[in-house]
Write a protein that holds these residues in place. Structure first.
Motif, short mmCIF file in Angstrom:
data_model
loop_
_atom_site.label_atom_id
_atom_site.label_comp_id
_atom_site.label_asym_id
_atom_site.label_seq_id
_atom_site.Cartn_x
_atom_site.Cartn_y
_atom_site.Cartn_z
N PHE A 231 -2.54 -3.40 -4.31
CA PHE A 231 -1.62 -4.20 -3.54
C PHE A 231 -2.09 -4.34 -2.10
N GLY A 232 -1.75 -5.47 -1.48
CA GLY A 232 -1.88 -5.60 -0.05
C GLY A 232 -0.78 -4.81 0.64
N GLN A 233 -0.87 -4.73 1.99
CA GLN A 233 0.11 -3.93 2.75
C GLN A 233 1.47 -4.62 2.83
N GLY A 234 1.49 -5.92 2.56
CA GLY A 234 2.74 -6.64 2.59
C GLY A 234 2.97 -7.42 3.88
N TYR B 281 4.00 -11.22 -5.21
CA TYR B 281 5.32 -10.69 -5.52
C TYR B 281 6.21 -10.81 -4.29
N LEU C 285 9.66 6.01 -0.82
CA LEU C 285 10.35 5.20 -1.82
C LEU C 285 9.40 5.04 -3.00
N PHE D 104 8.42 3.70 -6.89
CA PHE D 104 8.68 2.67 -7.89
C PHE D 104 7.88 2.94 -9.15
N LEU E 297 7.60 -10.81 -9.63
CA LEU E 297 6.45 -11.72 -9.66
C LEU E 297 6.86 -13.14 -9.28
N ARG F 295 18.26 7.36 -8.23
CA ARG F 295 17.97 6.32 -7.25
C ARG F 295 17.80 6.91 -5.85
N GLU G 90 15.50 -3.45 -3.86
CA GLU G 90 15.05 -3.84 -5.19
C GLU G 90 13.54 -3.66 -5.34
N GLY G 91 13.08 -3.72 -6.59
CA GLY G 91 11.65 -3.70 -6.83
C GLY G 91 11.06 -5.09 -6.67
N GLY H 114 2.13 -0.84 2.12
CA GLY H 114 2.28 -1.52 0.84
C GLY H 114 2.63 -0.55 -0.27
N LEU H 115 2.23 -0.87 -1.47
CA LEU H 115 2.47 -0.02 -2.63
C LEU H 115 1.18 0.69 -3.00
N GLU I 51 1.90 -9.33 -15.74
CA GLU I 51 3.05 -9.23 -14.87
C GLU I 51 3.58 -7.81 -14.88
N LEU I 52 3.80 -7.28 -13.68
CA LEU I 52 4.40 -5.97 -13.54
C LEU I 52 5.91 -6.12 -13.41
N LEU J 41 4.10 -9.52 -1.19
CA LEU J 41 2.97 -8.64 -1.52
C LEU J 41 1.97 -9.39 -2.39
N TYR K 118 4.22 4.10 -8.20
CA TYR K 118 3.78 3.76 -6.86
C TYR K 118 4.69 4.45 -5.85
N TYR L 85 1.43 -0.42 -20.71
CA TYR L 85 1.00 0.06 -19.39
C TYR L 85 2.20 0.45 -18.55
N GLN M 30 -1.99 -11.95 -7.89
CA GLN M 30 -0.57 -12.26 -8.02
C GLN M 30 0.11 -12.12 -6.66
N PHE N 104 9.21 -4.00 -12.33
CA PHE N 104 9.50 -2.82 -11.54
C PHE N 104 10.93 -2.32 -11.76
N GLY N 105 11.08 -1.01 -11.62
CA GLY N 105 12.40 -0.44 -11.51
C GLY N 105 12.96 -0.72 -10.12
N GLU N 106 14.18 -0.23 -9.89
CA GLU N 106 14.84 -0.52 -8.62
C GLU N 106 14.45 0.45 -7.52
N GLN O 7 5.93 3.69 -1.81
CA GLN O 7 5.94 2.64 -0.80
C GLN O 7 6.33 3.24 0.54
#
Lengths: 114, 108
Positions: free
Chosen positions: B98-101, B35, A88, A90, B45, A9, B41-42, A42-43, A102-103, B88, A35, A31, B33, A105-107, A37
Motif C-alpha cells: 500500500f501507499g501511505q495514503g 481504495y 489500528l 485490519f 475498493l 473492535r 471503517e475499512g 498507510g497499511l 479485491e481485498l 490508498l 495489517y 487469502y 488498485q 476488509f473488516g471494520e 495502520q
C-alpha cells in the motif's frame, strides 16, 4: 451478507498481557491478511495466509503470531504486547492471493497497549 | 522496504474544486488498485487497473495508469463533501504493498 468480522473492535490492555484479535470471513476466500495502520504510514502488512496451514511474514511481523487452521478464521496473536503495538489493525480477505484481487476488509480493531 | 509514494499526503479543498492524487513507484506494477477509507471503517475498493495507459471512470472519479505502469493518478472533478476520506493505492510490484495514503478533506 458477505463480510469480514473482527473482534474486539476496541481494546485497552497492559504491557505483557497476551491477547488475540479474531478475524472471520464468510466468503470462502483463500487469502487472508493482517495489517496495521499508523498515521502517515498507510497499511503495513503483518502476516498473510495463502490458504489453510500456509502463513507467511509480511513487512512488520515482529511481536505477532498468526494461525490458519480453518479457511474462514485467521486470528492475530500478541504474545507479549508492548506500547509500540498500539495501532489500528485490519484483517482482510481476498478470493486468491498472488495478484491484486479485491481485498475485503473488516471494520478494524483499535488496540491500545499501556 | 519498498514503498509506493503517494502525493499529496493531505489535501483540504472546498466543495466544487477539482483535485488529483498521485501514486508512484520505482518498480513496474503488474496491477494497481485504489481504495477509499472512511473514518471508522475499512478500505473499500474503487478500481483496479492492469494495462499501461488505461483510463477508468467512476462517476466524477477518473483513474489513470501510466504508460510505463510505474505510476497512477486519481482525479476527482467537482469534489463533494462525501468524497472526504483516505485514498490508498495498492500495487503489485512482485510484492503487494500500500501507499501511505492521501487524506482528503472537502469542506462545504
Amino acid at each position: 451478507e458477505a463480510q469480514v468480522t473482527q473482534n474486539p473492535r476496541y481494546l485497552i490492555t497492559v504491557t505483557g498481557k497476551k491477547l488475540t484479535v479474531t478475524c472471520s470471513q464468510n466468503m470462502n476466500h483463500e487469502y487472508m491478511s493482517w495489517y496495521r495502520q499508523d498515521p502517515g504510514l498507510g497499511l503495513r502488512q503483518i502476516y498473510y495466509s495463502m490458504n489453510v496451514e500456509a502463513t507467511d511474514k509480511g513487512d512488520v511481523p515482529e511481536g505477532y503470531k498468526v494461525s490458519r487452521k480453518e479457511k474462514r478464521n485467521f486470528p492475530l496473536i500478541l504474545e507479549s504486547p508492548s506500547p509500540n503495538q498500539t495501532s489500528l489493525y485490519f484483517c482482510a480477505s481476498s478470493l486468491w492471493g498472488g495478484n491484486t484481487g479485491e481485498l475485503f476488509f473488516g471494520e478494524g480493531s483499535r488496540l491500545t497497549v499501556l | 522496504t519498498q514503498l509506493l509514494e503517494q502525493s499529496p499526503q493531505f489535501l483540504s479543498i472546498q466543495e466544487g474544486e477539482n483535485l488529483t492524487v498521485y501514486c508512484n513507484s520505482s518498480s513496474v506494477f503488474s496491477s494497481l488498485q485504489w481504495y477509499r477509507q472512511e473514518p471508522g471503517e475499512g478500505p473499500v475498493l474503487l478500481v483496479t487497473v492492469v494495462t499501461g495507459g488505461e483510463v477508468k471512470k467512476l462517476k466524477r472519479l477518473t483513474f489513470q495508469f501510466g504508460d510505463a505502469r510505474k505510476d497512477s493518478s486519481l482525479h476527482i472533478t467537482a469534489a463533494q463533501t462525501g468524497d472526504t476520506g483516505l485514498y490508498l493505492c495498492y500495487g503489485n510490484t512482485g510484492k503487494l504493498i500500500f501507499g501511505q495514503g492521501t487524506t482528503l478533506q472537502v469542506k462545504p
